[in-house]
Structure formats: structure tokens, C-alpha cells
Design an enzyme around this catalytic site. Structure first.
Site, short mmCIF file in Angstrom:
data_model
loop_
_atom_site.label_atom_id
_atom_site.label_comp_id
_atom_site.label_asym_id
_atom_site.label_seq_id
_atom_site.Cartn_x
_atom_site.Cartn_y
_atom_site.Cartn_z
N GLY A 12 0.83 -1.20 0.00
CA GLY A 12 0.00 0.00 0.00
C GLY A 12 0.87 1.25 0.00
N SER A 14 1.56 3.36 -2.49
CA SER A 14 1.26 4.41 -3.48
C SER A 14 0.93 5.75 -2.85
CB SER A 14 0.04 4.00 -4.31
OG SER A 14 0.45 3.44 -5.51
N SER A 139 -5.73 -1.18 13.54
CA SER A 139 -6.57 0.01 13.75
C SER A 139 -7.16 -0.07 15.16
CB SER A 139 -7.70 0.03 12.73
OG SER A 139 -8.69 0.98 13.11
N TYR A 152 -14.30 -4.51 8.48
CA TYR A 152 -13.00 -3.85 8.72
C TYR A 152 -12.49 -4.17 10.14
CZ TYR A 152 -9.63 0.06 8.85
OH TYR A 152 -8.49 0.85 8.96
N ALA A 154 -13.27 -6.70 12.02
CA ALA A 154 -12.90 -8.13 12.10
C ALA A 154 -11.53 -8.35 11.47
CB ALA A 154 -13.95 -8.98 11.41
#
Ligand code: NAD
Length: 244
Positions: A12, A14, A139, A152, A154
Site C-alpha cells: 500500500g 502508493s 486500527s 473492517y 474483524a
């Protein structure tokens, strides 16, 4: 420099937090393999600015049957990674009763399954070298849950469980595995949050501000470097005190 000559895989990479981590780590002396489904528009400029310290991998981590082969290839090309940052992640928010199974599965595939597969492939090589640091981007929602984000939450709770399990499995072989749990960080992912919800959110944060990508990248640098050499299996919350 804290990461002199370290080889790092960042997923991730970018944009957003992944991009900021990439830049911070290069400034710290690391050589980065950035992976993303999207090639950034400014890739050429970023490659030039990095002076040979940035390599690029285009890959879609939702294709879980292909992930291991992509990472094996990157391992061969790089000669092995010292640090892995499993940062790629998506949201597909909806109330649980309205959530499609596709949105449930896609979030689990990218945020959890792909991260696990990458950690296994990269971690095996780290074990051989008896050293390495794996950092998983979780998170606060993975600890506390959140309405409208069952998929999300989970995926991030699962990622925390994977972090702790891998830490147990790899500690005696010199590999550390930790997670970061950001709160509300300014990025494209959170840009869509409506202004009134954003205000409410900031009110609920004791430090009265949202987090920056730099705040999260600093935590990643800590886990990547020798500064955290006796720390494994931990989740570091970066949330301005949202959950104390
Ligand atoms: P972002 O959406 O700006 O960046 C995510 C990156 O992942 C993008 O570059 C995207 O292209 C890439 N990606 C998405 N799907 C992919 C796929 N299938 N294959 C490969 N790459 C893919 O998000 P961000 O805010 O920078 O978040 C980075 C990480 O931090 C995520 O794991 C996110 O869940 C986590 N996080 C963010 C916040 C926040 O407030 N921004 C809070 C907690 C956790």
C-alpha cells in the site's frame, strides 16, 4: 541513520500512510520495495528522488491465490527483506445487516489474508537469517469495534491476533512482529468522512486533533529499528488518546 542498508517491503505504498512510511524509511537509509495495486502518478519522480532506493511492484492483494508467488519473486529480486510493513488496507463500510458478502470477503482478503500470506513468505526467510521486523497496520477499530465497520473491525482484530501468534512463533528465531493501531489519521481513506462527523470525532479525541501520516510513520520507524529490539507481539495505539 536508523535503517542504514535495510531492505524493506511496504504494501500500500502508493499513497497515504504507506507512502509516508516509504519516504521516512528511505530518509533513514533503507532500500524499499513498494507494492500497490495502483502505480502512483508521480512514480517516476519518486524513483528519481529515491536515487535507486525505491523499487516498485504492481500487485492486487485481493487475488489471494497469487500473493505468495508475487512475494516469492520480490524476495528473489531483493535477496530477502529485513523489514516488512503490511500496510495495504481498504474499507467497505455498511451496517452489518446491509453488508454484502462480497464486501465482507474483500476486506478480509486484503486486510487480513494477504497480510498473513505475505508475513509467512517474508518471515520464513527472516527466520533463516535469524533477524527481522514485521509491522502490521491494524486500527483502534480492531480493538474496540465500530458501528458500520464489522468487516473492517474483524480484519484488523484478526491482524492483531496474527501479530501476536506470529510473535510467539518467531521470537526465538530473532524475528519481531508488532502492530500499530492508528486512530483517525488524515488520508484519502478518511477524506470522505463528512464534516460534522469529523468535528464530533475531533471533540472525542483528548488531544483535540486528527493524526498525521507522519505520526504513524514515526511509530513504524520505532518498530522497524533497533530502538524496539526487545519488543515483540505488541500493539501500539497512535490515536491522540482517543482510547486510554
Ligand atoms: P489509503 O487508502 O490512503 O492507502 C491504502 C493503500 O493500499 C492505497 O495506496 C491502495 O491503493 C492500497 N491498496 C488497496 N487495495 C489494494 C490491493 N488490493 N492490493 C494492493 N494494494 C492495495 O489508506 P491509509 O489511510 O493510508 O491507510 C493505510 C493503512 O492504515 C490501512 O491498512 C488502514 O486500514 C490503516 N488505518 C488507517 C487509518 C486512517 O485513519 N487513515 C486508521 C487506522 C488504520
Amino acid at each position: 541513520m536508523k535503517l542504514e542498508n535495510k531492505k524493506v517491503l511496504v504494501t500500500g505504498a502508493s499513497r497515504g500512510i504507506g507512502k509516508t512510511i516509504t519516504e521516512k524509511f528511505i530518509a533513514g537509509g533503507a532500500e524499499i520495495w513498494g507494492l500497490d495495486i495502483k502505480e502512483p502518478e508521480d512514480l517516476q519522480e519518486r524513483l528519481e528522488n529515491a536515487g535507486g532506493k525505491l523499487h516498485w511492484i504492481n500487485a492486487d492483494l485481493s487475488k489471494t491465490t497469487e500473493v505468495e508467488a508475487v512475494i516469492e519473486k520480490a524476495l528473489k529480486e531483493s535477496g530477502g527483506f529485513d523489514i516488512l510493513v503490511n500496510n495495504a488496507g481498504i474499507t467497505r463500510d455498511n451496517l452489518s445487516f446491509r453488508m454484502s458478502i462480497e464486501d465482507w470477503q474483500k476486506v478480509l482478503d486484503i486486510n487480513l489474508t494477504a497480510a498473513f500470506l505475505i508475513a509467512r513468505v517474508v518471515g520464513r526467510e527472516m527466520i533463516r537469517k535469524r533477524s527481522g521486523s514485521i509491522i502490521n497496520m491494524a486500527s483502534v477499530v480492531g480493538i474496540h469495534g465500530n458501528g458500520g465497520q464489522a468487516n473492517y473491525a474483524a480484519s484488523k482484530a484478526g491482524l492483531i491476533a496474527v501479530t501476536k501468534s506470529l510473535a510467539y512463533e518467531m521470537a526465538s528465531r530473532g524475528v519481531r512482529v508488532n502492530a500499530i493501531a492508528p486512530g483517525f489519521i488524515e488520508s484519502d481513506m478518511t477524506a470522505a468522512v463528512p464534516e460534522d462527523a469529523r468535528k464530533k470525532m475531533i471533540d472525542s479525541i483528548p488531544m483535540k486533533r486528527t493524526g498525521t501520516q507522519e505520526d504513524v510513520a514515526e511509530a513504524a520507524l520505532f518498530f522497524a529499528s533497533e530502538s524496539s529490539s526487545y519488543i515483540t507481539g505488541q500493539v501500539l495505539t497512535v490515536d491522540g488518546g482517543m482510547f486510554i
